[in-house]
Design a protein around this motif. Sequence first.
Motif: not given
Length: 327
Positions: A151-175
């Motif tokens: 519950k104290n997870q800060r916006y700036a400290d959220l670590e997002i896996d780069p590979g997951m971002i890439t896959y997510n964008r591929k998914y949306q671009e396909c649509l």
Amino acid sequence: MKNKIYEILIDTLRKKIPNKKELISTLVGILCIEKEAVYRRLRGDIQFSFEEIIKLTQTFNISLDNMISLGIAYEKLYPARIADIDFLNPGELDYANLTDFIQHLRRIRHSLVSEIGIITNSLPQLLYVNYDSIFRFFLLRNLYRSGIVAKNQRYADLEIDPGMITYNRKYQECLKYSRHTSVIWDRRMFRFLVDDINYFLSIRLITPQEVKVLRDDLLRFIEETEKLAARGYFRTPECKVEFYVSGLVVRANQAYIKIEEDFVLSLMEWFSLIDTSTQDIHIYNRMKTLFNSMKRSSVLISESSETQRILFFRQQREIVQQLSEKL
């Protein structure tokens, strides 16, 4: 029926050993097969042999009779699947499942009958996925709601896996290659979003400077979406898109995707990142009926509906500008 029992076996194994790496290692040891062979079985590319199933049920004390009974009941009551992707710490199996899913979606590029319908009280990821600040905020909000992060997870400290971002964008671009996409919005969606941002600001999980960046990106998002609505298509005129504003309250985010006559998908978002999805044709038809019913109580704001479009997007800009009052 056979496939459902197989899915129950896989789900049971994952519950027995939630850690993916430990599960893979354990199955390699029990079955005396290569790691890649285990991945293929868990993905469903191939199935466990009868001898392997017997060995697994004996090792993990799993009742075959119970699995068969559950399979029959599950087919009757729950013809749907819940996404099980680890968004923060994805493993090889997560990437393999996503790769397989995107391979199916790529068929949409060559389909003449593809169709997407979205009913939402939030910004569709289809449109905001390339806005880093908006993507990060929605991810934080959804993880926070789901209890996946502290519950104290800060916006700036959220670590997002780069590979997951890439896959997510591929998914949306396909649509975006769909021949016909229709989006029905709740007219209060930006009000909901601004309220959420103000809440995270009030509990100091996002800073005033970060809110300014988010506000500016939201204004750019509105500008680009308004242009898209006026144009009426994504990549080419063949990829038509329509936007509607609902006269009724949208209580849940739902969507259907038709790639070919033999491949349809219905998505029901209940808890942020957890999507219930199914290829059941009856649920797909019911969702299309719901969508068409909602469309009759909605106002078209794309292409020729210039007056309604200008008014709607002007109101959204005014709502987003209110973020400045908190800074």
